[in-house]
Scaffold this active site. Structure first.
Site, PDB file in Angstrom:
ATOM      1  N   GLU A  27       0.937  -1.189   0.041  1.00  0.00           N
ATOM      2  CA  GLU A  27       0.010  -0.132  -0.024  1.00  0.00           C
ATOM      3  C   GLU A  27       0.823   1.417  -0.056  1.00  0.00           C
ATOM      4  O   GLU A  27       2.021   1.155   0.596  1.00  0.00           O
ATOM      5  CB  GLU A  27      -0.990  -0.060   1.262  1.00  0.00           C
ATOM      6  N   CYS A  51       3.512   8.442   0.735  1.00  0.00           N
ATOM      7  CA  CYS A  51       4.139   7.658   1.745  1.00  0.00           C
ATOM      8  C   CYS A  51       4.248   6.174   1.100  1.00  0.00           C
ATOM      9  O   CYS A  51       3.328   5.648   0.736  1.00  0.00           O
ATOM     10  CB  CYS A  51       3.019   7.707   3.162  1.00  0.00           C
ATOM     11  N   CYS A  77       6.653  -4.621  16.096  1.00  0.00           N
ATOM     12  CA  CYS A  77       6.164  -3.795  16.914  1.00  0.00           C
ATOM     13  C   CYS A  77       4.760  -3.971  17.265  1.00  0.00           C
ATOM     14  O   CYS A  77       3.784  -4.281  16.420  1.00  0.00           O
ATOM     15  CB  CYS A  77       6.206  -2.358  16.357  1.00  0.00           C
ATOM     16  N   CYS A  81       1.455  -2.233  15.488  1.00  0.00           N
ATOM     17  CA  CYS A  81       1.506  -2.020  14.144  1.00  0.00           C
ATOM     18  C   CYS A  81       0.890  -3.233  13.375  1.00  0.00           C
ATOM     19  O   CYS A  81       1.296  -4.380  13.691  1.00  0.00           O
ATOM     20  CB  CYS A  81       3.036  -1.759  13.790  1.00  0.00           C
TER      21      CYS A  81
HETATM   22  N1  SAH Z   1       9.371   0.645  10.311  1.00  0.00           N
HETATM   23  C1  SAH Z   1       9.652   2.319  10.290  1.00  0.00           C
HETATM   24  C2  SAH Z   1       8.902   2.898   9.213  1.00  0.00           C
HETATM   25  C3  SAH Z   1       7.169   2.242   9.192  1.00  0.00           C
HETATM   26  S1  SAH Z   1       6.023   2.902  10.448  1.00  0.00           S
HETATM   27  C4  SAH Z   1       9.658   2.554  11.410  1.00  0.00           C
HETATM   28  O1  SAH Z   1       9.432   1.741  12.622  1.00  0.00           O
HETATM   29  O2  SAH Z   1       9.884   3.744  11.761  1.00  0.00           O
HETATM   30  C5  SAH Z   1       5.939   4.436  10.588  1.00  0.00           C
HETATM   31  C6  SAH Z   1       5.647   4.994  11.909  1.00  0.00           C
HETATM   32  O3  SAH Z   1       4.283   4.618  12.152  1.00  0.00           O
HETATM   33  C7  SAH Z   1       6.652   4.364  13.052  1.00  0.00           C
HETATM   34  O4  SAH Z   1       6.759   5.258  13.742  1.00  0.00           O
HETATM   35  C8  SAH Z   1       5.462   3.302  13.572  1.00  0.00           C
HETATM   36  O5  SAH Z   1       6.188   3.004  14.726  1.00  0.00           O
HETATM   37  C9  SAH Z   1       4.085   4.281  13.351  1.00  0.00           C
HETATM   38  N2  SAH Z   1       2.918   3.246  13.696  1.00  0.00           N
HETATM   39  C10 SAH Z   1       3.108   2.025  13.246  1.00  0.00           C
HETATM   40  N3  SAH Z   1       1.832   1.648  13.607  1.00  0.00           N
HETATM   41  C11 SAH Z   1       1.051   2.570  14.370  1.00  0.00           C
HETATM   42  C12 SAH Z   1      -0.118   2.686  14.900  1.00  0.00           C
HETATM   43  N4  SAH Z   1      -1.061   1.640  14.767  1.00  0.00           N
HETATM   44  N5  SAH Z   1      -0.565   3.782  15.248  1.00  0.00           N
HETATM   45  C13 SAH Z   1       0.482   4.913  15.486  1.00  0.00           C
HETATM   46  N6  SAH Z   1       1.582   4.752  14.867  1.00  0.00           N
HETATM   47  C14 SAH Z   1       1.901   3.700  14.394  1.00  0.00           C
END
Ligand code: SAH
Length: 347
Positions: A91, A104, A115, A118
């Site tokens: 996506e 993005c 994480c 996520c």
């Molecule tokens: N892997 C990379 C980039 C992808 S995620 C990273 O960890 O930075 C982009 C951002 O969105 C990251 O800061 C991640 O921690 C955050 N993120 C992921 N899932 C999320 C959610 N459900 N709510 C808010 N932020 C989220």
């Protein structure tokens, strides 16, 4: 086989030599791919048919297929689901701001960082995206919407530093004047904090913005949210950030997703301030987007405001991220996961 769109200008020149072609053909073909953004060999109409034939025998030029498109009625944010040549789905999101169009992109198919909050990581990592697939997310959107993309954030599905070589080559090609020539200052790469790669990137001396997903003011809490925290401490990350700032002069962004009752207290805000004190940085607060597989809840408005004002009082530069495309599940891999789950259910 070689993917034509992944070749740098120099590699394209080498390819022409190998194929027994004149050097200027490299420039022509590169221009068709990276400026005119073609998806098929046959669109290169000033390239002799014989060379197009040769290219199609020796290389690949994968296009991406639009599997679905969702447009937010609130703010026009558009989410694309792309099908790759092997059937995988990624996506990509287009956001329109008054200062220009921002895309993005995803950096991997899936993610292995795990994480807790996520959605992109729930099914693990499927594979890396090639340089061509990284570029093509932007090329496709610019070509089909007819609107210039001026900003790129590598914040979609995937951990960019887990696909490091391709990401660096992608940035170089995207910012090259022989391609879309997007300003390096308008590119942001977000990482969960793979420390050795932060040092490597510093060496590249690119003028891009590095964003670090911190999400916690101490290692104990960070370990609960992000498995990578077991490998690298906040102290190690911040040391690497100092090296990055020193080498590039660029301000670092720290992302902090606010989860109700987990990391959003004033005390935790103060702890964060003590860690970031004096650093050339900006803190991006993101009220977490709840995903159905976990029971994390978004911080309420009051806590977000309190958290922000603690940072402001301590002179730490901070903003709350504006929510875009809330009505189309634009956040963090949710749409791709739903699409894949539906496909599986349908079989
Ligand atoms: N892997 C990379 C980039 C992808 S995620 C990273 O960890 O930075 C982009 C951002 O969105 C990251 O800061 C991640 O921690 C955050 N993120 C992921 N899932 C999320 C959610 N459900 N709510 C808010 N932020 C989220």
């Amino acid at each position: 086989m070689t993917e034509l769109r992944s070749l740098s200008y120099e590699e394209m020149t080498d390819l022409m030599q190998t194929l027994g072609e004149k050097a200027f053909r490299a420039g022509q073909v590169y221009d068709w791919i990276h400026k005119k953004l073609i998806q098929n060999y046959d669109e290169m109409n000033n390239i002799p048919k014989s060379l197009r034939q040769k290219l199609s025998e020796h290389t690949q030029l994968h296009s991406i297929k639009e599997a679905d498109r969702y447009v937010s009625e609130i703010d026009g944010t558009t989410k694309f689901l792309f099908e790759l040549f092997d059937g995988n789905i990624i996506e990509t999101v287009l956001m329109k701001y008054h200062h220009g169009n921002s895309v993005c992109i995803s950096s991997q198919v899936g993610c292995r960082m795990g994480c807790r909050f996520c959605a992109s990581t729930l099914d693990g990592l499927t594979r890396q995206l090639s340089v061509s697939e990284l570029l093509n997310q932007i090329y496709y959107i610019q070509k089909t919407t007819g609107e210039r993309v001026s900003n790129v954030v590598v914040m979609g599905t995937g951990e960019p530093f887990d696909n490091y070589e391709n990401i660096v080559k992608f940035i170089k090609m995207l910012t090259d004047e022989r391609g879309l020539h997007i300003s390096q200052r308008n590119i942001t790469v977000s990482t969960c904090g793979l420390v050795p790669k932060i040092y490597e990137l510093a060496e590249e001396k690119l003028a891009i913005t590095l964003a670090i997903s911190l999400h916690a003011p101490n290692d104990e809490l960070r370990k609960q949210l992000m498995p990578i925290a077991n490998k690298y401490s906040i102290e190690e990350i911040l040391k690497a950030c100092d090296a990055y700032i020193e080498a590039t002069g660029r301000r670092i962004t720290f992302e902090y997703s606010l989860v109700s009752g987990v990391n959003d207290s004033k005390e935790q805000a103060r702890e964060l301030c003590s860690k970031l004190k004096g650093k050339l940085c900006h803190v991006n607060l993101i009220p977490v987007n709840p995903i159905e597989e976990r029971d994390y809840e978004r911080s309420n408005k009051e806590s977000v405001k309190d958290f922000l004002s603690v940072l402001e009082r301590k002179h730490i530069n901070a903003t709350v991220r504006r929510e875009m495309g809330a009505d189309i599940q634009a956040a963090c891999g949710q749409l791709r996961k739903r699409y894949n789950d539906e496909q599986k259910g349908g079989i």
